[in-house]
Scaffold this motif. Structure first.
Motif, mmCIF file in Angstrom:
data_model
loop_
_atom_site.group_PDB
_atom_site.id
_atom_site.type_symbol
_atom_site.label_atom_id
_atom_site.label_comp_id
_atom_site.label_asym_id
_atom_site.label_seq_id
_atom_site.Cartn_x
_atom_site.Cartn_y
_atom_site.Cartn_z
ATOM 1 N N ILE A 124 -44.944 0.317 13.203
ATOM 2 C CA ILE A 124 -45.624 -1.018 12.970
ATOM 3 C C ILE A 124 -45.526 -1.825 14.275
ATOM 4 O O ILE A 124 -46.558 -2.438 14.952
ATOM 5 N N GLU A 125 -44.421 -1.897 15.047
ATOM 6 C CA GLU A 125 -44.068 -2.833 16.012
ATOM 7 C C GLU A 125 -44.162 -2.258 17.289
ATOM 8 O O GLU A 125 -43.613 -2.492 18.329
ATOM 9 N N TYR A 126 -44.314 -0.734 17.225
ATOM 10 C CA TYR A 126 -44.225 0.116 18.557
ATOM 11 C C TYR A 126 -44.895 -0.649 19.678
ATOM 12 O O TYR A 126 -44.156 -0.893 20.901
ATOM 13 N N ALA A 127 -46.084 -1.098 19.539
ATOM 14 C CA ALA A 127 -46.976 -1.659 20.767
ATOM 15 C C ALA A 127 -46.276 -2.919 21.417
ATOM 16 O O ALA A 127 -46.039 -3.222 22.450
ATOM 17 N N ARG A 128 -45.770 -3.689 20.330
ATOM 18 C CA ARG A 128 -45.124 -4.931 20.553
ATOM 19 C C ARG A 128 -43.870 -4.828 21.590
ATOM 20 O O ARG A 128 -43.342 -5.507 22.247
ATOM 21 N N ILE A 129 -43.082 -3.781 20.804
ATOM 22 C CA ILE A 129 -42.013 -3.512 21.520
ATOM 23 C C ILE A 129 -41.939 -3.072 23.079
ATOM 24 O O ILE A 129 -41.353 -3.643 24.065
ATOM 25 N N ILE A 130 -42.999 -2.247 23.178
ATOM 26 C CA ILE A 130 -43.199 -1.552 24.598
ATOM 27 C C ILE A 130 -43.754 -3.001 25.412
ATOM 28 O O ILE A 130 -43.212 -2.933 26.538
ATOM 29 N N ALA A 131 -44.650 -3.682 24.814
ATOM 30 C CA ALA A 131 -45.117 -4.927 25.557
ATOM 31 C C ALA A 131 -44.070 -5.836 25.947
ATOM 32 O O ALA A 131 -43.929 -6.217 27.342
ATOM 33 N N ALA A 132 -43.019 -6.166 25.282
ATOM 34 C CA ALA A 132 -42.020 -7.003 25.453
ATOM 35 C C ALA A 132 -41.084 -6.492 26.352
ATOM 36 O O ALA A 132 -40.848 -7.119 27.624
ATOM 37 N N ALA B 102 -38.007 -7.381 14.980
ATOM 38 C CA ALA B 102 -37.481 -8.134 15.812
ATOM 39 C C ALA B 102 -35.900 -7.480 16.263
ATOM 40 O O ALA B 102 -35.705 -7.641 17.494
ATOM 41 N N TRP B 103 -35.431 -6.937 15.659
ATOM 42 C CA TRP B 103 -34.163 -6.274 15.928
ATOM 43 C C TRP B 103 -34.534 -5.024 16.840
ATOM 44 O O TRP B 103 -33.546 -4.964 17.852
ATOM 45 N N LEU B 104 -35.572 -4.277 16.681
ATOM 46 C CA LEU B 104 -35.856 -3.140 17.852
ATOM 47 C C LEU B 104 -36.277 -3.796 18.834
ATOM 48 O O LEU B 104 -35.679 -3.185 20.238
ATOM 49 N N THR B 105 -37.123 -4.839 18.899
ATOM 50 C CA THR B 105 -37.314 -5.437 20.283
ATOM 51 C C THR B 105 -36.219 -6.111 20.892
ATOM 52 O O THR B 105 -36.015 -5.672 22.124
ATOM 53 N N ALA B 106 -35.339 -6.721 20.218
ATOM 54 C CA ALA B 106 -34.119 -7.316 20.969
ATOM 55 C C ALA B 106 -33.189 -6.251 21.711
ATOM 56 O O ALA B 106 -32.802 -6.402 22.693
ATOM 57 N N VAL B 107 -33.199 -5.051 20.838
ATOM 58 C CA VAL B 107 -32.119 -4.172 21.163
ATOM 59 C C VAL B 107 -32.848 -3.696 22.679
ATOM 60 O O VAL B 107 -32.153 -3.085 23.686
ATOM 61 N N PRO C 268 -35.467 -14.517 24.963
ATOM 62 C CA PRO C 268 -35.682 -13.319 24.088
ATOM 63 C C PRO C 268 -37.082 -13.576 23.516
ATOM 64 O O PRO C 268 -37.391 -14.836 23.022
ATOM 65 N N PRO C 269 -38.163 -12.537 23.169
ATOM 66 C CA PRO C 269 -39.295 -12.995 22.474
ATOM 67 C C PRO C 269 -39.190 -13.561 20.985
ATOM 68 O O PRO C 269 -38.211 -13.001 20.441
ATOM 69 N N GLU C 270 -39.881 -14.416 20.541
ATOM 70 C CA GLU C 270 -39.552 -14.914 19.396
ATOM 71 C C GLU C 270 -40.165 -13.747 18.174
ATOM 72 O O GLU C 270 -40.920 -12.885 18.558
ATOM 73 N N PRO C 271 -39.209 -13.423 17.074
ATOM 74 C CA PRO C 271 -39.784 -12.492 16.191
ATOM 75 C C PRO C 271 -41.304 -12.726 15.646
ATOM 76 O O PRO C 271 -41.728 -13.899 15.558
ATOM 77 N N ALA C 272 -41.962 -11.698 15.748
ATOM 78 C CA ALA C 272 -43.455 -11.740 15.439
ATOM 79 C C ALA C 272 -43.902 -11.718 14.134
ATOM 80 O O ALA C 272 -42.965 -11.108 13.472
ATOM 81 N N GLU C 273 -44.872 -12.489 13.513
ATOM 82 C CA GLU C 273 -45.218 -12.290 12.205
ATOM 83 C C GLU C 273 -46.020 -10.960 12.305
ATOM 84 O O GLU C 273 -46.547 -10.489 13.407
ATOM 85 N N PRO C 274 -46.232 -10.415 11.136
ATOM 86 C CA PRO C 274 -46.794 -8.911 11.004
ATOM 87 C C PRO C 274 -48.263 -9.018 11.775
ATOM 88 O O PRO C 274 -48.743 -8.057 12.227
ATOM 89 N N ASP C 275 -48.801 -10.160 11.887
ATOM 90 C CA ASP C 275 -50.412 -10.026 12.186
ATOM 91 C C ASP C 275 -50.438 -10.947 13.485
ATOM 92 O O ASP C 275 -51.393 -11.321 14.047
ATOM 93 N N ALA C 276 -49.152 -11.386 13.964
ATOM 94 C CA ALA C 276 -49.298 -12.022 15.414
ATOM 95 C C ALA C 276 -49.824 -11.362 16.483
ATOM 96 O O ALA C 276 -49.355 -10.265 16.820
ATOM 97 N N ILE C 277 -50.471 -12.238 17.282
ATOM 98 C CA ILE C 277 -50.724 -11.418 18.862
ATOM 99 C C ILE C 277 -50.275 -12.181 19.770
ATOM 100 O O ILE C 277 -50.118 -13.507 19.952
ATOM 101 N N ASP C 278 -49.829 -11.469 21.032
ATOM 102 C CA ASP C 278 -49.087 -12.481 22.005
ATOM 103 C C ASP C 278 -49.574 -11.754 23.139
ATOM 104 O O ASP C 278 -50.396 -10.739 23.326
#
Length: 431
Positions: free
Chosen positions: A21-29, A66-71, A102-112
């Motif tokens: 679910i978060e793959y693209a956001r993690i890579i983007a951050a 958010a945990w995966l993105t932070a790590v 660090p990026p704010e934890p994203a809501e499931p449907d949030a776009i950044d």
């Protein structure tokens, strides 16, 4: 609160779900820090391994993404600090990485904005169309190389090599991880929209293989189009593309029969067309504005004409022919002219359309295109020239690479064989 305990491997399932679910956001951050999508993906994979190691014991965190993105981001900062080669990029950014929040934890449907930067990077015109498609599905869709290979009927090593080369090309060209501005943004947006359009088309009418449809590709393209609408609400062509895909997707349930065989547009059960997707298409087309329309919004307007017709016989072919005329002037293409000829055949008659089709016979781009003889065969059949139609359908069948389309064309050739044919009334395409 974290979920403790892990009976039945729940942590591993949670890791896989969160990562997908978060793959693209993690890579983007992470790419915002390292400015390299290849390295960003490696660090995202490191975060995945860390979760697989830690979550079975510590429990699944409340916000797994958010945990995966932070790590991943923390490892990116450490990597940049360790490597002197990144000192120049640090100076260019003009800020201390320690000061980057660090990026704010994203809501499931949030776009950044980071996600938009990733889209423009993956679709950079320095890459070939095939490379842009593969990289986009990998980074933004989270598809594995095996899934991409199966979707496009390509060998997995070929797809893997394509993705690796794409990452290297971006790095060697020093492509900035940013959203372009001004005229460059307008030009680059075309590359982004083209990738989404090509992904959808391959799912909607597969160029090769045994199946006419590959719904997973259509769904992924629709998701990307909707993401772009959220990221770029002021771009009319983004809404035009979204409208086109919504309208086209609405017809998917009726495009194939019980055995997967193509169903021509004239024969489709329109009660099976998705009203929800048609409404979404109409709303997106309205958001595109009154015009002047771009290529995708014009195609969406054509699709809207089909959607508004309760029966095939009620289709407003005159308007469709007019829209294709506008499209031909805006974006000249033999394929557009062929589509215009089909509309003209119903608005003005098959004889008029046949002249238009014959004028395209010398186009190099249509030399191996099976729909050219298919359309010509349909026109000839409707004019009662069935012997000639038989030859055109047989030629179209030889050119078709998709097994389902080939079978349909063989059946039309058999129906128009000398001594067996009756003049037909049906259109040339599955729609």
């Amino acid at each position: 609160m974290a979920v403790t305990g892990d009976p039945g491997g729940r942590a591993a399932e949670a890791v896989e779900a969160a990562f997908r679910i978060e793959y693209a956001r993690i890579i983007a951050a992470v790419a915002r820090v390292v400015r390299d999508v290849g390295i960003a993906e490696e660090l995202a994979q490191d975060a995945l391994l860390a979760a697989l190691e830690q979550w079975p014991g510590s429990g699944v965190p409340d916000r797994p993404g958010a945990w995966l993105t932070a790590v991943a981001r923390n490892r990116a900062v450490d990597l940049v600090r360790r490597r002197e080669t990144y000192a120049r990029k640090l100076a260019e950014v003009g800020r201390d990485l320690a000061d980057v929040p660090p990026p704010e934890p994203a809501e499931p449907d949030a776009i950044d904005d980071d996600l938009l930067r990733l889209i423009f990077t993956a679709c950079h015109p320095v890459l070939s169309a095939d490379a842009r498609i593969a990289l986009t599905l990998r980074l933004l869709g989270g598809l594995t190389t095996g899934e991409i290979a199966r979707a496009f009927l390509t060998a997995e090593p070929t797809v893997a090599q394509r993705i690796v080369r794409a990452k290297r090309a971006l790095a060697s060209a020093d492509v900035p991880f940013e959203v372009p501005a001004g005229q460059e943004r307008i030009a680059r947006l075309g590359s982004v929209l083209e990738v989404v359009y090509l992904v959808f088309n391959e799912g909607y009418a597969a160029t090769a293989g045994d199946d006419l449809l590959r719904p997973a590709l259509c769904e992924e393209a629709l998701r990307l189009a909707r993401v772009l609408q959220g990221l770029m609400p002021g771009e009319p062509e983004v809404h035009g593309l979204a409208a086109l895909l919504e309208f086209q997707a609405s017809r998917i349930p009726a495009r194939t029969g019980p055995s997967g065989e193509p169903v021509l547009l004239a024969d489709q059960d329109r009660s099976r067309w998705s009203r929800l997707l048609m409404h979404r298409g109409a709303a997106a087309l309205e958001r595109a504005g009154p015009g002047p329309h771009g290529r995708y919004a014009l195609q969406a307007a054509v699709a809207a004409c089909h959607a508004r017709a309760a029966r095939y016989e009620e289709t407003d072919w005159a308007t469709i022919a007019l829209l294709y005329g506008f499209l031909a002037r805006l974006d000249p293409s033999p394929v557009v002219e062929l589509n215009r000829a089909v509309a003209v055949s119903y608005a003005e008659g098959p004889q008029t359309a046949l002249h238009l089709v014959d004028a395209l016979s010398g186009e190099p781009a249509l030399g191996g295109y099976h729909l050219l003889p298919s359309v010509r065969g349909d026109l000839l059949e409707r004019m009662g020239r069935t012997d000639e139609a038989h030859g055109e359908f047989a030629r179209a069948a030889r050119l078709a690479r998709n097994a389902r389309e080939r079978a349909l064309l063989h059946s039309r050739a058999a129906r128009t064989a000398p001594g067996t044919a009756e003049p037909g009334t049906r259109g040339p395409g599955a729609g």
